[in-house]
Design an enzyme around this catalytic site. Sequence first.
Site, PDB file in Angstrom:
ATOM      1  N   LYS A  22       0.839  -1.209   0.000  1.00 60.20           N
ATOM      2  CA  LYS A  22       0.000   0.000   0.000  1.00 60.20           C
ATOM      3  C   LYS A  22       0.870   1.253   0.000  1.00 60.20           C
ATOM      4  O   LYS A  22       0.653   2.180  -0.787  1.00 60.20           O
ATOM      5  CB  LYS A  22      -0.889  -0.013   1.254  1.00 60.20           C
ATOM      6  CG  LYS A  22      -1.558   1.305   1.538  1.00 60.20           C
ATOM      7  CD  LYS A  22      -2.437   1.228   2.762  1.00 60.20           C
ATOM      8  CE  LYS A  22      -1.757   1.568   4.071  1.00 60.20           C
ATOM      9  NZ  LYS A  22      -1.416   2.993   4.255  1.00 60.20           N
ATOM     10  N   ASN A  23       1.870   1.280   0.886  1.00 62.11           N
ATOM     11  CA  ASN A  23       2.642   2.515   1.053  1.00 62.11           C
ATOM     12  C   ASN A  23       3.607   2.784  -0.101  1.00 62.11           C
ATOM     13  O   ASN A  23       4.214   3.855  -0.164  1.00 62.11           O
ATOM     14  CB  ASN A  23       3.414   2.494   2.381  1.00 62.11           C
ATOM     15  CG  ASN A  23       2.480   2.695   3.568  1.00 62.11           C
ATOM     16  OD1 ASN A  23       1.286   2.963   3.385  1.00 62.11           O
ATOM     17  ND2 ASN A  23       3.012   2.555   4.765  1.00 62.11           N
ATOM     18  N   ARG A  91      -4.637  10.388   5.095  1.00 62.87           N
ATOM     19  CA  ARG A  91      -3.637  11.454   5.196  1.00 62.87           C
ATOM     20  C   ARG A  91      -2.639  11.418   4.043  1.00 62.87           C
ATOM     21  O   ARG A  91      -2.078  12.444   3.668  1.00 62.87           O
ATOM     22  CB  ARG A  91      -2.873  11.322   6.512  1.00 62.87           C
ATOM     23  CG  ARG A  91      -3.720  11.465   7.747  1.00 62.87           C
ATOM     24  CD  ARG A  91      -2.865  11.215   8.946  1.00 62.87           C
ATOM     25  NE  ARG A  91      -1.565  11.803   8.728  1.00 62.87           N
ATOM     26  CZ  ARG A  91      -1.267  13.074   8.931  1.00 62.87           C
ATOM     27  NH1 ARG A  91      -2.167  13.887   9.421  1.00 62.87           N
ATOM     28  NH2 ARG A  91      -0.062  13.525   8.658  1.00 62.87           N
ATOM     29  N   CYS A 115      -5.021  12.375  13.847  1.00 59.45           N
ATOM     30  CA  CYS A 115      -5.601  11.054  13.627  1.00 59.45           C
ATOM     31  C   CYS A 115      -5.343  10.224  14.861  1.00 59.45           C
ATOM     32  O   CYS A 115      -4.722  10.697  15.803  1.00 59.45           O
ATOM     33  CB  CYS A 115      -5.040  10.394  12.382  1.00 59.45           C
ATOM     34  SG  CYS A 115      -3.348   9.903  12.563  1.00 59.45           S
ATOM     35  N   ARG A 120       0.595  14.175  13.728  1.00 59.08           N
ATOM     36  CA  ARG A 120       1.107  13.937  12.369  1.00 59.08           C
ATOM     37  C   ARG A 120       1.085  15.186  11.477  1.00 59.08           C
ATOM     38  O   ARG A 120       0.340  15.244  10.498  1.00 59.08           O
ATOM     39  CB  ARG A 120       0.345  12.783  11.700  1.00 59.08           C
ATOM     40  CG  ARG A 120       0.554  11.489  12.436  1.00 59.08           C
ATOM     41  CD  ARG A 120      -0.130  10.344  11.768  1.00 59.08           C
ATOM     42  NE  ARG A 120       0.602   9.820  10.625  1.00 59.08           N
ATOM     43  CZ  ARG A 120       0.231   8.751   9.955  1.00 59.08           C
ATOM     44  NH1 ARG A 120      -0.845   8.115  10.268  1.00 59.08           N
ATOM     45  NH2 ARG A 120       0.944   8.326   8.937  1.00 59.08           N
ATOM     46  N   ASP A 303       4.704   0.389  12.070  1.00 61.17           N
ATOM     47  CA  ASP A 303       3.499  -0.240  11.532  1.00 61.17           C
ATOM     48  C   ASP A 303       3.360  -1.708  11.949  1.00 61.17           C
ATOM     49  O   ASP A 303       2.360  -2.350  11.626  1.00 61.17           O
ATOM     50  CB  ASP A 303       3.463  -0.128  10.000  1.00 61.17           C
ATOM     51  CG  ASP A 303       3.108   1.279   9.544  1.00 61.17           C
ATOM     52  OD1 ASP A 303       2.711   2.094  10.382  1.00 61.17           O
ATOM     53  OD2 ASP A 303       3.242   1.562   8.336  1.00 61.17           O
ATOM     54  N   VAL A 325       8.282   6.678  17.041  1.00 59.04           N
ATOM     55  CA  VAL A 325       7.960   7.375  15.784  1.00 59.04           C
ATOM     56  C   VAL A 325       6.704   8.244  15.934  1.00 59.04           C
ATOM     57  O   VAL A 325       6.687   9.398  15.522  1.00 59.04           O
ATOM     58  CB  VAL A 325       7.809   6.368  14.621  1.00 59.04           C
ATOM     59  CG1 VAL A 325       7.443   7.096  13.332  1.00 59.04           C
ATOM     60  CG2 VAL A 325       9.094   5.569  14.431  1.00 59.04           C
ATOM     61  N   ARG A 395      -8.565  -0.620   4.945  1.00 57.22           N
ATOM     62  CA  ARG A 395      -7.694   0.410   4.363  1.00 57.22           C
ATOM     63  C   ARG A 395      -6.347  -0.191   3.958  1.00 57.22           C
ATOM     64  O   ARG A 395      -5.715   0.295   3.028  1.00 57.22           O
ATOM     65  CB  ARG A 395      -7.442   1.529   5.375  1.00 57.22           C
ATOM     66  CG  ARG A 395      -8.625   2.450   5.571  1.00 57.22           C
ATOM     67  CD  ARG A 395      -8.218   3.628   6.422  1.00 57.22           C
ATOM     68  NE  ARG A 395      -6.910   4.104   5.973  1.00 57.22           N
ATOM     69  CZ  ARG A 395      -5.963   4.584   6.764  1.00 57.22           C
ATOM     70  NH1 ARG A 395      -6.148   4.682   8.052  1.00 57.22           N
ATOM     71  NH2 ARG A 395      -4.814   4.983   6.270  1.00 57.22           N
TER      72      ARG A 395
HETATM   73  C1  UD1 Z   1       4.409   6.804   6.614  1.00 55.31           C
HETATM   74  C2  UD1 Z   1       3.551   5.588   6.364  1.00 55.31           C
HETATM   75  C3  UD1 Z   1       2.989   5.065   7.673  1.00 55.31           C
HETATM   76  C4  UD1 Z   1       4.126   4.817   8.669  1.00 55.31           C
HETATM   77  C5  UD1 Z   1       5.013   6.037   8.800  1.00 55.31           C
HETATM   78  C6  UD1 Z   1       6.258   5.778   9.635  1.00 55.31           C
HETATM   79  C7  UD1 Z   1       2.678   5.982   4.129  1.00 55.31           C
HETATM   80  C8  UD1 Z   1       1.491   6.309   3.299  1.00 55.31           C
HETATM   81  N1  UD1 Z   1       2.464   5.962   5.472  1.00 55.31           N
HETATM   82  O1  UD1 Z   1       3.571   7.800   7.179  1.00 55.31           O
HETATM   83  O2  UD1 Z   1       2.296   3.842   7.408  1.00 55.31           O
HETATM   84  O3  UD1 Z   1       3.577   4.517   9.944  1.00 55.31           O
HETATM   85  O4  UD1 Z   1       5.462   6.471   7.500  1.00 55.31           O
HETATM   86  O5  UD1 Z   1       6.978   4.705   9.130  1.00 55.31           O
HETATM   87  O6  UD1 Z   1       3.756   5.682   3.637  1.00 55.31           O
HETATM   88  N2  UD1 Z   1       6.579  14.474  11.019  1.00 55.31           N
HETATM   89  C9  UD1 Z   1       6.633  15.815  11.334  1.00 55.31           C
HETATM   90  N3  UD1 Z   1       6.449  16.719  10.320  1.00 55.31           N
HETATM   91  C10 UD1 Z   1       6.213  16.353   9.033  1.00 55.31           C
HETATM   92  C11 UD1 Z   1       6.163  14.981   8.726  1.00 55.31           C
HETATM   93  C12 UD1 Z   1       6.351  14.069   9.742  1.00 55.31           C
HETATM   94  O7  UD1 Z   1       6.854  16.185  12.486  1.00 55.31           O
HETATM   95  O8  UD1 Z   1       6.053  17.218   8.178  1.00 55.31           O
HETATM   96  C13 UD1 Z   1       6.770  13.448  12.085  1.00 55.31           C
HETATM   97  C14 UD1 Z   1       5.546  12.596  12.337  1.00 55.31           C
HETATM   98  O9  UD1 Z   1       4.641  13.210  13.218  1.00 55.31           O
HETATM   99  C15 UD1 Z   1       6.162  11.341  12.893  1.00 55.31           C
HETATM  100  C16 UD1 Z   1       7.484  11.230  12.119  1.00 55.31           C
HETATM  101  O10 UD1 Z   1       7.733  12.533  11.620  1.00 55.31           O
HETATM  102  O11 UD1 Z   1       6.437  11.513  14.263  1.00 55.31           O
HETATM  103  C17 UD1 Z   1       7.481  10.249  10.975  1.00 55.31           C
HETATM  104  O12 UD1 Z   1       6.335  10.465  10.184  1.00 55.31           O
HETATM  105  P1  UD1 Z   1       6.317  10.175   8.615  1.00 55.31           P
HETATM  106  O13 UD1 Z   1       7.480   9.351   8.237  1.00 55.31           O
HETATM  107  O14 UD1 Z   1       6.129  11.479   7.918  1.00 55.31           O
HETATM  108  O15 UD1 Z   1       4.989   9.332   8.469  1.00 55.31           O
HETATM  109  P2  UD1 Z   1       4.052   9.315   7.205  1.00 55.31           P
HETATM  110  O16 UD1 Z   1       4.868   9.608   5.996  1.00 55.31           O
HETATM  111  O17 UD1 Z   1       2.834  10.138   7.468  1.00 55.31           O
END
Ligand code: UD1
Length: 415
Positions: A22-23, A91, A115, A120, A303, A325, A395
Site C-alpha cells: 500500500k505505502n 492522510r 488522527c 502527524r 506499523d 515514531v 484500508r
Molecule cells: C508513513 C507511512 C505510515 C508509517 C510512517 C512511519 C505511508 C502512506 N504511510 O507515514 O504507514 O507509519 O510512514 O513509518 O507511507 N513528522 C513531522 N512533520 C512532518 C512529517 C512528519 O513532524 O512534516 C513526524 C511525524 O509526526 C512522525 C514522524 O515525523 O512523528 C514520521 O512520520 P512520517 O514518516 O512522515 O509518516 P508518514 O509519511 O505520514
Amino acid sequence: MDKIVINGGKPLHGNVQISGAKNAALPVLASALLTTGTNTFHNIPDLMDIKTIKKLLCSMGAQIEGEETVKINVDKIISHTASYDLVKTMRASILVLGPLVARAGVARVSLPGGCAIGARPVNLHLKALEDMGAHVELKSGYVEAKAKKLKGAEIYFDLPTVTGTENIMMAATLAQGTTVLNNAAREPEIVNLADVLKSMGAKISGAGTDVITIKGVTSMKPTEAFIIPDRIEAGTFMIAAGMTHGEINIVGCNPHHLETLINKLRDTGMKISPIKNGLKVSAGGKINSVDVKTLPYPGFPTDLQAQMMAYMSIGGGLSVISETVFENRFMHVSELLRMGADIVIQGGNAIVRGVSTLRGAQTMATDLRASASLVLAALVAEGTTEISRVYHIDRGYQTIEKKFSALGADIKRIK
Ligand code: UD1
C-alpha cells in the site's frame, strides 16, 4: 458496518500470497501526475486507501482503468484541489502536493487533521517546498502552494519523514537545478518510487540512503512498473505463525525488507528460513519475551508495533515496547486489556507481561495496524472475538479474512 468474528485457537498452516505494498502504491500512483501519456503499474493492492487515491487523482483529471494492473493517464489537470472529504479519510492524500506544484505550478490540498495515532503534521513537506521557492499559504484549512518553476535546493529534514521524502523527491524531478534531500527516509517504498521516477526519466541517486540527490529534468515520459510486496502485511502473517503455533509460507515477500523483524522473531524462538519466492515461518516451543523499539527503516517498523504487542502479550516473560515514531500509537492497548492482556503504558513505553491465555471479547478497531493486532490476538484467544469498525483493516489489508481463513483460521466477516 461490517464486523469480523473470530473463534480462536486454531494453529495456522499453509501458504499466504503477499499483496503489493500500500505505502509504495500510493506515491507511485500520485507520481502519474508528473507525466502526460499512459502509465501502467502492476501489483497494485485492492484496498480502500487505493480507491481513495484513485478517486482523488480522478478528481484532478486522471483517467484510470484496472485494479491489480492500473493504467493511469493525466494528460490534462482539471483541478488543483485535494478536498477535505478525501484527505480526512486518508492522510497520504498529501502525496499529490509535490507532483502537482511541480507539474502545474499550483496545488491546494486540505491540511490533514489529527488522527488516532497522533498529530502527524506536514510542516516538513511545506518547509521543503518553500526552500524550493514555492509560496506556501494556509487558507481555510487548505495548504496552497504556488511556484511558476520550483528551484533545486539543499533540504534538511528535521526527521526522516517517509511521505515528506516522497513528496519532495517527486517535486524535485521537474525542478530547475539540483535538489539534495538530507536526513531523507530510507524505506523500501522510497526506493520503489525512485525506481519508478527514474524509469520516467528522472535523474535520482541515493534513494535508500539518507542523502538523495535529484537533478531536475524538463519533462518526463510515462512508464510501466511493479509495486514491491507489502512488508507490513508479510510481517503480520509472520507474527501470526508464531502466535498460533503454526507454520506459514509467506509467498512473494522480499526477505531483505524484513531483516529487522526476522531477527527479532528469531529471538522470540521462531524459526524462519528462505524458500523459493519467500520465507517459511514457524513457531518455536515457548515464546521468549523480547524488547522492541520502533525506529525509521531499517529499524523496527512502527506499523508492526501493535502486532508485536499482541504477540508479546502471550510471551513467557516481560517485554518493553517503545514507540518512538508516533506519540500516541498505543490505542490498541485498551482493547488488548479487554482480552486479558497485562500491559501498562509509561510514556512512550508499554510494559507487557505475558499471560498464558487471552480471552475473546467484543473489541473495536481504532486504526489500521491496531486492528491487525486485534485480529492476531483473537486468533489465539479462547472463545469468540468480535472486531467492529473493520473499515480500518480494509484500508490496508487485502481480504484479510479470506487469507487467514485459507490458513485454517475460524474467521468470518458479518455484514
Ligand atoms: C508513513 C507511512 C505510515 C508509517 C510512517 C512511519 C505511508 C502512506 N504511510 O507515514 O504507514 O507509519 O510512514 O513509518 O507511507 N513528522 C513531522 N512533520 C512532518 C512529517 C512528519 O513532524 O512534516 C513526524 C511525524 O509526526 C512522525 C514522524 O515525523 O512523528 C514520521 O512520520 P512520517 O514518516 O512522515 O509518516 P508518514 O509519511 O505520514
